[in-house]
Write a protein that holds these residues in place. Structure first.
Motif, PDB file in Angstrom:
ATOM      1  N   ILE A   4      11.267   4.218   0.595  1.00  0.00           N
ATOM      2  CA  ILE A   4      11.125   2.938   0.831  1.00  0.00           C
ATOM      3  C   ILE A   4      10.132   2.376   1.850  1.00  0.00           C
ATOM      4  CG2 ILE A   4      12.591   1.363   2.550  1.00  0.00           C
ATOM      5  CD1 ILE A   4      14.922   1.803   1.366  1.00  0.00           C
ATOM      6  N   GLU A   5      10.065   3.884   2.755  1.00  0.00           N
ATOM      7  CA  GLU A   5       9.108   3.874   3.236  1.00  0.00           C
ATOM      8  C   GLU A   5       7.455   3.628   2.501  1.00  0.00           C
ATOM      9  OE1 GLU A   5       6.305   5.661   6.999  1.00  0.00           O
ATOM     10  OE2 GLU A   5       9.413   6.389   7.160  1.00  0.00           O
ATOM     11  N   CYS A   6       7.358   4.797   1.219  1.00  0.00           N
ATOM     12  CA  CYS A   6       6.597   4.726   0.792  1.00  0.00           C
ATOM     13  C   CYS A   6       5.969   3.443  -0.140  1.00  0.00           C
ATOM     14  CB  CYS A   6       6.036   5.949  -0.153  1.00  0.00           C
ATOM     15  SG  CYS A   6       6.321   7.720   0.908  1.00  0.00           S
ATOM     16  N   ARG A   7       7.166   2.289  -0.240  1.00  0.00           N
ATOM     17  CA  ARG A   7       6.590   1.905  -1.107  1.00  0.00           C
ATOM     18  C   ARG A   7       7.087   0.006  -0.241  1.00  0.00           C
ATOM     19  NH1 ARG A   7       4.281  -1.071  -5.480  1.00  0.00           N
ATOM     20  NH2 ARG A   7       5.280  -3.113  -5.701  1.00  0.00           N
ATOM     21  N   LYS A   8       6.955   0.450   0.760  1.00  0.00           N
ATOM     22  CA  LYS A   8       7.544  -0.898   1.802  1.00  0.00           C
ATOM     23  C   LYS A   8       5.251  -0.807   2.384  1.00  0.00           C
ATOM     24  CE  LYS A   8       8.692  -3.108   5.715  1.00  0.00           C
ATOM     25  NZ  LYS A   8       9.890  -2.796   7.074  1.00  0.00           N
ATOM     26  N   ARG A   9       4.784  -0.234   2.138  1.00  0.00           N
ATOM     27  CA  ARG A   9       3.461   0.050   2.487  1.00  0.00           C
ATOM     28  C   ARG A   9       3.100  -0.474   1.544  1.00  0.00           C
ATOM     29  NH1 ARG A   9       3.775   4.891   3.472  1.00  0.00           N
ATOM     30  NH2 ARG A   9       4.238   5.208   5.585  1.00  0.00           N
ATOM     31  N   VAL A  10       3.186  -0.272   0.245  1.00  0.00           N
ATOM     32  CA  VAL A  10       2.376  -1.023  -0.576  1.00  0.00           C
ATOM     33  C   VAL A  10       2.637  -2.654  -0.855  1.00  0.00           C
ATOM     34  CG1 VAL A  10       1.981  -1.132  -2.918  1.00  0.00           C
ATOM     35  CG2 VAL A  10       2.465   1.413  -2.139  1.00  0.00           C
ATOM     36  N   LYS A  11       3.443  -3.415  -0.689  1.00  0.00           N
ATOM     37  CA  LYS A  11       4.126  -4.492  -0.464  1.00  0.00           C
ATOM     38  C   LYS A  11       3.580  -4.941   0.747  1.00  0.00           C
ATOM     39  CE  LYS A  11       6.372  -7.361  -3.017  1.00  0.00           C
ATOM     40  NZ  LYS A  11       7.310  -6.968  -3.364  1.00  0.00           N
ATOM     41  N   LEU A  12       3.892  -4.651   1.704  1.00  0.00           N
ATOM     42  CA  LEU A  12       3.036  -5.350   3.437  1.00  0.00           C
ATOM     43  C   LEU A  12       1.602  -5.785   2.744  1.00  0.00           C
ATOM     44  CD1 LEU A  12       4.637  -3.035   6.125  1.00  0.00           C
ATOM     45  CD2 LEU A  12       5.102  -5.468   4.927  1.00  0.00           C
ATOM     46  N   GLN A  13       0.813  -4.236   2.852  1.00  0.00           N
ATOM     47  CA  GLN A  13      -0.413  -4.581   2.413  1.00  0.00           C
ATOM     48  C   GLN A  13      -1.019  -5.581   1.352  1.00  0.00           C
ATOM     49  OE1 GLN A  13      -2.307  -2.813   4.759  1.00  0.00           O
ATOM     50  NE2 GLN A  13       0.150  -2.315   5.080  1.00  0.00           N
ATOM     51  N   LEU A  14      -0.056  -5.649  -0.023  1.00  0.00           N
ATOM     52  CA  LEU A  14      -0.161  -6.712  -0.435  1.00  0.00           C
ATOM     53  C   LEU A  14      -0.170  -7.907   0.245  1.00  0.00           C
ATOM     54  CD1 LEU A  14       2.055  -5.414  -3.653  1.00  0.00           C
ATOM     55  CD2 LEU A  14      -0.412  -5.477  -3.297  1.00  0.00           C
ATOM     56  N   GLN A  15       0.876  -8.419   0.712  1.00  0.00           N
ATOM     57  CA  GLN A  15       1.044  -9.731   1.191  1.00  0.00           C
ATOM     58  C   GLN A  15       0.419  -9.675   2.642  1.00  0.00           C
ATOM     59  OE1 GLN A  15       4.857  -9.361   3.292  1.00  0.00           O
ATOM     60  NE2 GLN A  15       6.134  -9.514   1.660  1.00  0.00           N
ATOM     61  N   LYS A  16      -0.757  -9.135   3.027  1.00  0.00           N
ATOM     62  CA  LYS A  16      -1.794  -9.494   3.226  1.00  0.00           C
ATOM     63  C   LYS A  16      -2.942  -9.642   2.343  1.00  0.00           C
ATOM     64  CE  LYS A  16      -3.336  -7.137   7.168  1.00  0.00           C
ATOM     65  NZ  LYS A  16      -3.534  -6.165   7.988  1.00  0.00           N
ATOM     66  N   MET A  17      -3.002  -9.289   1.552  1.00  0.00           N
ATOM     67  CA  MET A  17      -3.733  -9.182   0.558  1.00  0.00           C
ATOM     68  C   MET A  17      -3.889 -10.494  -0.534  1.00  0.00           C
ATOM     69  SD  MET A  17      -4.084  -5.670  -0.941  1.00  0.00           S
ATOM     70  CE  MET A  17      -6.022  -5.890  -2.154  1.00  0.00           C
ATOM     71  N   ASP A  18      -1.968 -11.020  -0.885  1.00  0.00           N
ATOM     72  CA  ASP A  18      -2.432 -12.288  -1.558  1.00  0.00           C
ATOM     73  C   ASP A  18      -1.480 -12.802  -0.897  1.00  0.00           C
ATOM     74  OD1 ASP A  18      -2.006 -14.003  -3.696  1.00  0.00           O
ATOM     75  OD2 ASP A  18      -2.039 -12.913  -4.877  1.00  0.00           O
ATOM     76  N   GLU A  19      -1.820 -13.824  -0.156  1.00  0.00           N
ATOM     77  CA  GLU A  19      -0.287 -14.982   0.275  1.00  0.00           C
ATOM     78  C   GLU A  19       1.406 -15.135  -1.003  1.00  0.00           C
ATOM     79  OE1 GLU A  19      -2.210 -19.091   0.000  1.00  0.00           O
ATOM     80  OE2 GLU A  19      -1.956 -17.937   2.017  1.00  0.00           O
ATOM     81  N   THR A  20      -0.054 -14.723  -2.099  1.00  0.00           N
ATOM     82  CA  THR A  20       1.551 -15.299  -2.630  1.00  0.00           C
ATOM     83  C   THR A  20       2.698 -13.992  -3.266  1.00  0.00           C
ATOM     84  OG1 THR A  20       0.734 -13.984  -4.906  1.00  0.00           O
ATOM     85  CG2 THR A  20       0.006 -16.725  -4.749  1.00  0.00           C
ATOM     86  N   PHE A  21       1.963 -12.696  -2.641  1.00  0.00           N
ATOM     87  CA  PHE A  21       3.047 -12.188  -2.180  1.00  0.00           C
ATOM     88  C   PHE A  21       4.530 -12.303  -1.197  1.00  0.00           C
ATOM     89  CE2 PHE A  21       0.285  -9.677  -5.233  1.00  0.00           C
ATOM     90  CZ  PHE A  21       1.416  -8.828  -5.558  1.00  0.00           C
ATOM     91  N   LEU A  22       4.223 -13.129  -0.560  1.00  0.00           N
ATOM     92  CA  LEU A  22       4.947 -13.498   0.538  1.00  0.00           C
ATOM     93  C   LEU A  22       5.955 -14.409   0.024  1.00  0.00           C
ATOM     94  CD1 LEU A  22       2.092 -14.656   3.670  1.00  0.00           C
ATOM     95  CD2 LEU A  22       3.042 -12.546   3.878  1.00  0.00           C
ATOM     96  N   ALA A  23       5.896 -14.836  -0.655  1.00  0.00           N
ATOM     97  CA  ALA A  23       7.105 -15.709  -1.508  1.00  0.00           C
ATOM     98  C   ALA A  23       8.331 -14.650  -1.723  1.00  0.00           C
ATOM     99  CB  ALA A  23       6.055 -16.132  -3.333  1.00  0.00           C
ATOM    100  N   ASP A  24       8.145 -12.857  -2.405  1.00  0.00           N
ATOM    101  CA  ASP A  24       8.820 -12.218  -2.266  1.00  0.00           C
ATOM    102  C   ASP A  24       9.446 -12.016  -0.896  1.00  0.00           C
ATOM    103  OD1 ASP A  24       8.260 -11.816  -5.083  1.00  0.00           O
ATOM    104  OD2 ASP A  24       6.902 -10.557  -4.881  1.00  0.00           O
ATOM    105  N   LYS A  25      10.258 -12.439  -0.400  1.00  0.00           N
ATOM    106  CA  LYS A  25      10.980 -12.412   0.965  1.00  0.00           C
ATOM    107  C   LYS A  25      11.582 -11.186   0.626  1.00  0.00           C
ATOM    108  CE  LYS A  25      10.964 -17.494   2.199  1.00  0.00           C
ATOM    109  NZ  LYS A  25      11.501 -18.191   2.373  1.00  0.00           N
TER     110      LYS A  25
END
Length: 684
Positions: free
Chosen positions: A441-462
């Motif tokens: 989970i941690e290895c994938r969460k690391r990807v997702k957190l950076q995507l949310q910083k790069m593109d705010e549309t990923f913030l829609a995935d709560k």
């Protein structure tokens, strides 16, 4: 021989080799480890010293007489001509010459090109048609006066890799090893000394094997130089290929539109891109688009035709800044080339391996103990690619319903890969499954957190990166280590998880708090609280002051119980704790420090002298130091006369080994990596 080495040789006789032998026979031969260990496996796969000595000499002779060095290519050619035929070891690639309607071989070191080979060779060993394969072959020379023909002849050829393995035997033998022993065996197989790595650091190393055991697995690892990021992908398996990130083209990787030839993804299990990072690197945007489709759908197209493949993709490169800098000013993908700095592309990554946690390789981090012949392990991992364990964690846990399908697939594939590597026989406990699931989970969460910083549309995935215990119904959230360390970079201290604490009692009738799952960051340490701090493997930013400083204030009598104070680094820990006491205690009053520890005959005399010297030194500043040895203690604690007891999971030994005097972490506690442990605070 260590007990583990004895067990390795008992259950895997003939399939293991002593790992220091590779260096002994390599010399100046530029050849992958799996080639050398293939030869060592023929002559040195034993624990008998006489056989090993004879085998080493035989392999040295083989390398000396048959391995083709580029600077000696002309000598080898002359030898073949004079003898009529000669056995050589070289890297061979084969191409179809459609004008002559024949297959032709090229030799990487010998320098020969367009040497005819039979159709049977190309059909038997299709990987020869890609970037080339190391082979043992017999080259012949036939003089001819016929114009346009070559005198060079390939008489026979054999790729260097084990022909067959027994997967069921491998699985059955696994049951004779504990989890720790098996992991250490794998780490030794990789050429590393397991004693120099924490459990989490071992997991990081083993995750590099997941692309070899899991189909269509996409892994990225970015970190400092010198941590061995590309070693596994170039040295450990004949089924993987390491490419320079700037040398990849659509035709080379997927399909050549001119000839219709399938590229590397059709022939290799793992394709790794070395030196992948670099903002100024030129890239092919069209290649990025094809890669996005392949990494998501396992397929690629040429015209109207669609092809499937199972090759895993690995991207390794160096970071330009520290983790703290990237988290504050950009993101953890900051170093990538512009065209790859694409959220749609990066979202295809199943795992981001934190390369900054991997220590730079030192001489003492390599092993001279036994491990699998790497070619044997490579064939086992290839066979395990056929098995599916992506749903195995569901025996014990369910992922949060907020986690997206792509996130779930990523977590499942990482879990399945580590499951195959560590528990190939399928026997896993709930606690062991929890370790792998949280790491995945941690290895994938690391990807997702950076995507949310790069593109705010990923913030829609709560997304709530948590999982539920199917038995208790308890939900547990997973945080990345850098979240814990840098969520509050200025303070950067762990917070207690407060009560109500569920208390039990041990044999001494002392209260024991229940385990707490989620450490966070404290806002105020002056308000002393009961509770627990959980330190994670490789966590930094921790010091004795942050853990104990506030609790030492007002204490005049301190009892330290730690069974392991004997080795130099353990004595250093004690001295640093006492240094903290001198800063926090009121030295105008008498301060008493009493140490209870265990010692053995081999250490006790010299250590008593050191403690006597420490007593003399502290007496001059008003601290009364005393010590005693006890053979019965096991628990570790600090008891203070101001009403607090601190239970230490690992005693004062909370840090991993540093790199010595020229490593800043030797002098600054907050720069050291922690060992996973718990610290519990109780009001007496």
């Amino acid at each position: 021989m260590k007990p583990l080495d004895q067990k390795i040789n008992q259950y895997f006789a003939g399939k293991v080799v002593r790992k220091d032998l590779t260096k002994l026979v390599k010399g100046n031969a530029i050849v992958p480890t799996y080639v050398l260990e293939y030869l060592l496996g023929q002559y040195c796969a034993t624990d008998d010293e006489v056989t090993i000595e004879q085998g080493i000499q035989t392999v040295k002779n083989v390398i000396s007489n048959h391995f083709v060095h580029r600077d000696q290519a002309q000598i080898i050619k002359s030898t073949i001509r004079e003898k009529g035929s000669h056995r050589i070891i070289d890297k061979i690639s084969v191409r179809l010459n459609d004008k002559e309607d024949q297959y032709e071989a090229s030799f990487a070191n010998l320098g020969l090109n367009k040497v005819p080979v039979s159709d049977q060779v190309a059909k038997a060993y299709p990987k020869l048609l890609t970037e080339g394969v190391w082979c043992i072959l017999t080259m012949g020379y036939l003089r001819t006066d016929e114009k346009g023909t070559t005198p060079w002849v390939v008489e026979n050829i054999k790729p260097i890799q084990i022909s067959n393995v027994d997967l069921e035997e491998y699985k059955q033998s696994r049951k004779y090893f504990t989890k720790e022993e098996w992991i250490d065996l794998l780490i030794q197989t990789m050429g590393l000394n397991p004693d120099e790595f924490s459990f989490r650091s071992k997991l990081l190393q083993l995750t590099r094997l997941v692309p070899f055991v899991e189909n269509n697995y996409n892994l990225i690892e970015l970190g400092p130089k010198g941590t061995g990021k590309s070693h596994v992908f170039s040295e450990l398996s004949p089924h993987g290929i390491l490419l320079s990130g700037g040398e990849v083209t659509k035709a080379k990787l997927f399909v050549n539109n001119s000839t219709g030839a399938i590229g590397l993804v059709g022939f290799w299990d793992v394709i790794s891109y070395d030196e992948f990072a670099g903002k100024t690197k030129r890239t092919d945007r069209g290649l990025v688009d094809i890669m996005k489709n392949y990494m998501a759908n396992k397929s690629f197209s040429r015209g109207t035709s669609v092809y499937g493949a199972s090759a895993s993709m690995v991207f390794v490169g160096n970071t330009d800044h520290t983790v703290q800098y990237m988290l504050k000013h950009s993101d953890l993908f900051d170093a990538l080339p512009r065209d790859y700095y694409d959220t749609a592309f990066l979202d295809r990554m199943h795992a981001y391996l934190p390369g900054w946690e991997v220590q730079k390789l030192r001489n003492d981090m390599f092993t001279s103990d036994y491990g699998f012949i790497v070619d044997y392990l490579a064939e086992i991992l290839k066979d395990l690619r056929k098995e599916d364990y992506t749903q195995e964690f569901k025996r014990f846990f369910d992922l949060s319903s907020t986690i997206t399908t792509r996130d779930k697939d990523s977590i499942s594939k990482t879990f399945a890969g580590l499951y195959k590597v560590i528990y190939p026989n399928g026997e896993i406990s709930k606690e062991e499954a929890k370790e792998l699931l949280e790491f995945s989970i941690e290895c994938r969460k690391r990807v997702k957190l950076q995507l949310q910083k790069m593109d705010e549309t990923f913030l829609a995935d709560k997304v709530d990166f948590s999982y539920v215990d199917r038995t208790s119904g308890k939900s547990m959230r997973v945080d990345t280590l850098e979240e814990i360390q840098y969520a509050n970079a200025e303070l950067n201290v762990p917070e207690f998880k407060e009560g109500p604490l569920e208390l039990g009692t041990n044999q001494d009738k002392n209260p024991i708090p229940a385990q707490v799952e989620e450490p966070q960051i404290a806002n105020n340490r002056k308000f002393l609280k009961e509770g627990q701090v959980i330190l994670r493997d490789n966590q930094t930013g921790i010091s004795y002051d942050k853990l104990f400083g506030d609790y030492l204030e007002g204490a005049s009598e301190i009892t330290i119980t730690d069974p392991y104070i004997r080795l130099p680094y353990q004595f250093r820990n004690l001295m640093e704790f006492i240094e903290l006491v001198t800063k926090k205690a009121d030295l105008e009053n008498e301060i008493k420090i009493h140490l209870i520890t265990v010692n053995s005959e081999e250490y006790i005399e010299g250590f008593k002298d050191k403690l006597d010297q420490l007593d003399y030194s502290l007496e001059s500043i008003g601290i009364n130091f005393s010590f005693e040895f006890s053979d019965t203690i096991h628990d570790r604690s600090i008891i203070l006369d101001n009403g607090w007891k601190i239970i230490l999971g690992r005693g004062l030994d909370i840090w991993q080994k540093t790199n010595g005097w020229f490593d800043l972490s030797e002098f600054l506690q907050e720069k050291r990596q922690c060992k996973g442990c718990e610290v519990t605070y109780l009001k007496l």
